[in-house]
Design a protein around this motif. Structure first.
Motif, mmCIF file in Angstrom:
data_model
loop_
_atom_site.group_PDB
_atom_site.id
_atom_site.type_symbol
_atom_site.label_atom_id
_atom_site.label_comp_id
_atom_site.label_asym_id
_atom_site.label_seq_id
_atom_site.Cartn_x
_atom_site.Cartn_y
_atom_site.Cartn_z
ATOM 1 N N UNK A 132 31.740 -44.853 -65.888
ATOM 2 C CA UNK A 132 31.459 -43.545 -65.308
ATOM 3 C C UNK A 132 32.588 -43.059 -64.405
ATOM 4 N N UNK A 133 33.476 -43.965 -64.032
ATOM 5 C CA UNK A 133 34.517 -43.609 -63.069
ATOM 6 C C UNK A 133 35.769 -43.142 -63.787
ATOM 7 N N UNK A 134 36.306 -42.011 -63.323
ATOM 8 C CA UNK A 134 37.584 -41.546 -63.865
ATOM 9 C C UNK A 134 38.703 -42.248 -63.103
ATOM 10 N N UNK A 135 39.419 -43.158 -63.782
ATOM 11 C CA UNK A 135 40.458 -43.956 -63.123
ATOM 12 C C UNK A 135 41.823 -43.612 -63.701
ATOM 13 N N UNK A 136 42.786 -43.393 -62.812
ATOM 14 C CA UNK A 136 44.166 -43.248 -63.267
ATOM 15 C C UNK A 136 45.088 -44.022 -62.334
ATOM 16 N N UNK A 137 45.937 -44.871 -62.927
ATOM 17 C CA UNK A 137 46.919 -45.655 -62.183
ATOM 18 C C UNK A 137 48.281 -45.356 -62.788
ATOM 19 N N UNK A 138 49.253 -45.031 -61.941
ATOM 20 C CA UNK A 138 50.565 -44.643 -62.456
ATOM 21 C C UNK A 138 51.690 -45.100 -61.533
ATOM 22 N N UNK A 180 30.193 -47.570 -54.879
ATOM 23 C CA UNK A 180 29.795 -46.626 -55.931
ATOM 24 C C UNK A 180 30.723 -45.420 -55.867
ATOM 25 N N UNK A 181 31.647 -45.371 -56.818
ATOM 26 C CA UNK A 181 32.676 -44.324 -56.796
ATOM 27 C C UNK A 181 32.622 -43.510 -58.075
ATOM 28 N N UNK A 182 33.184 -42.307 -58.021
ATOM 29 C CA UNK A 182 33.185 -41.431 -59.199
ATOM 30 C C UNK A 182 34.593 -41.178 -59.734
ATOM 31 N N UNK A 183 35.595 -41.427 -58.921
ATOM 32 C CA UNK A 183 36.966 -41.234 -59.394
ATOM 33 C C UNK A 183 37.955 -41.940 -58.493
ATOM 34 N N UNK A 199 53.886 -56.075 -64.392
ATOM 35 C CA UNK A 199 52.987 -56.676 -63.407
ATOM 36 C C UNK A 199 52.472 -55.626 -62.435
ATOM 37 N N UNK A 200 53.327 -54.675 -62.070
ATOM 38 C CA UNK A 200 52.917 -53.647 -61.102
ATOM 39 C C UNK A 200 51.667 -52.918 -61.584
ATOM 40 N N UNK A 201 51.695 -52.458 -62.826
ATOM 41 C CA UNK A 201 50.561 -51.719 -63.373
ATOM 42 C C UNK A 201 49.306 -52.595 -63.414
ATOM 43 N N UNK A 202 49.493 -53.873 -63.798
ATOM 44 C CA UNK A 202 48.338 -54.787 -63.834
ATOM 45 C C UNK A 202 47.761 -55.003 -62.441
ATOM 46 N N UNK A 203 48.634 -55.195 -61.457
ATOM 47 C CA UNK A 203 48.169 -55.457 -60.092
ATOM 48 C C UNK A 203 47.441 -54.240 -59.521
ATOM 49 N N UNK A 204 47.996 -53.051 -59.751
ATOM 50 C CA UNK A 204 47.352 -51.834 -59.236
ATOM 51 C C UNK A 204 45.995 -51.624 -59.911
ATOM 52 N N UNK A 205 45.935 -51.864 -61.215
ATOM 53 C CA UNK A 205 44.673 -51.702 -61.940
ATOM 54 C C UNK A 205 43.628 -52.695 -61.424
ATOM 55 N N UNK A 206 44.054 -53.925 -61.149
ATOM 56 C CA UNK A 206 43.120 -54.940 -60.635
ATOM 57 C C UNK A 206 42.567 -54.527 -59.274
ATOM 58 N N UNK A 207 43.414 -53.951 -58.414
ATOM 59 C CA UNK A 207 42.967 -53.513 -57.082
ATOM 60 C C UNK A 207 41.946 -52.375 -57.217
ATOM 61 N N UNK A 208 42.250 -51.422 -58.090
ATOM 62 C CA UNK A 208 41.359 -50.275 -58.297
ATOM 63 C C UNK A 208 40.017 -50.743 -58.888
ATOM 64 N N UNK A 209 40.064 -51.693 -59.819
ATOM 65 C CA UNK A 209 38.820 -52.182 -60.414
ATOM 66 C C UNK A 209 37.988 -52.963 -59.400
ATOM 67 N N UNK A 210 38.683 -53.662 -58.491
ATOM 68 C CA UNK A 210 37.971 -54.373 -57.423
ATOM 69 C C UNK A 210 37.243 -53.363 -56.526
ATOM 70 N N UNK A 211 37.914 -52.260 -56.199
ATOM 71 C CA UNK A 211 37.278 -51.216 -55.384
ATOM 72 C C UNK A 211 36.065 -50.638 -56.112
ATOM 73 N N UNK A 212 36.227 -50.413 -57.427
ATOM 74 C CA UNK A 212 35.124 -49.824 -58.206
ATOM 75 C C UNK A 212 33.926 -50.764 -58.288
ATOM 76 N N UNK A 213 34.183 -52.087 -58.174
ATOM 77 C CA UNK A 213 33.066 -53.034 -58.230
ATOM 78 C C UNK A 213 32.377 -53.171 -56.873
ATOM 79 N N UNK A 214 33.095 -52.823 -55.780
ATOM 80 C CA UNK A 214 32.509 -52.989 -54.446
ATOM 81 C C UNK A 214 31.736 -51.761 -53.978
#
Lengths: 82, 161
Positions: free
Chosen positions: B7-13, B82-85, B65-80
């Motif tokens: 449900x979350x709109x995620x963008x990492x760049x 209730x976010x929408x974007x 690695x940068x993209x993977x690390x940023x994505x992992x941080x964002x996914x951790x936030x999304x699991x902790x």
């Protein structure tokens, strides 16, 4: 065979961005010991008291982390982004 | 993938071109009427660091690695929370004072979760994402920026008990 990458101040001090090793030492700790044994700047960079971070296959790795054949191992100083 | 993350709109760049923070904030704010608030953090380059006048900076990173690390941080936030974007964009390459370095923008139904998630993401990025700053002082010399113990402490405060 394993592939090594060095970043930022480590790359400059070691004078190279990376290399491949035919023999795999088996773990991050064993690899650090092997690199430190080259002496000179290698001993300074990879000496036990130095804070060097490692990533195996682009994920942060502790010293106990095993290294498999064909793995990519990155070494770098503490990060300063943001 | 969990139901929540779908449900979350995620963008990492990661980009070497100039960042437009307001455009990033607008992008995370629109398109979902369930969003009740957006919290953003915009990190800017300062011209003074530890008493030295800084003329320019180069941001190096570990491509892949940068993209993977940023994505992992964002996914951790999304699991902790209730976010929408979530939008996380980081600059690399040559940077000048006043340039935006990083944008974190978080949307949620209510403000509390967006505030916490935004601070969590920048605190974790500071200690876990493979970026390195090299500053050039006004006399032309360059040096690598040292990591700060206060950043480790800030990230450590988010450890789940």
């Amino acid at each position: 065979m394993i592939r090594l990458l060095y970043f930022a101040s480590l790359r400059e001090r070691l004078g190279r961005g990376g290399e491949t090793l035919e023999a795999n030492p088996g773990s991050v700790a064993a690899l650090r010991t092997e690199l430190a044994a080259r002496g000179d700047v290698w001993a300074e960079v990879f000496g036990e008291e130095q804070r060097v971070l490692a990533a195996v296959n682009q994920e942060m790795a502790g010293t106990d982390q095993p290294i498999g054949d064909g793995d990519e191992v990155g070494f770098f100083p503490p990060v300063t982004g943001g | 993938m969990s139901e929540i993350s779908q449900e979350i709109a995620i963008e990492v760049r990661v980009q070497s071109t100039p960042l437009d923070p307001l455009q990033e904030v607008a992008a995370v704010s629109t398109g979902n009427p369930a969003i009740g608030g957006v919290v953003s953090f915009i990190g800017l380059m300062r011209d003074l660091n530890q008493g030295q006048q800084i003329a320019a900076m180069t941001l190096e990173h570990y491509p892949g690695m940068t993209e993977k690390a940023l994505t992992a941080i964002v996914e951790e936030a999304a699991s902790r929370w209730r976010l929408l974007g979530i939008r996380l964009v980081h600059r690399v390459g040559e940077i000048l004072p006043e340039d935006p370095i990083v944008v974190v923008a978080v949307a949620s139904a209510h403000r509390g979760e967006a505030f916490r998630a935004c601070e969590f993401i920048i605190d974790y990025l500071k200690t876990r994402a493979p970026f390195w700053k090299r500053e050039q002082t006004s006399d032309g010399r360059t040096h690598w920026v040292e990591a700060r113990a206060s950043d480790d402490q800030a990230a450590g405060n988010w450890k789940e008990s």
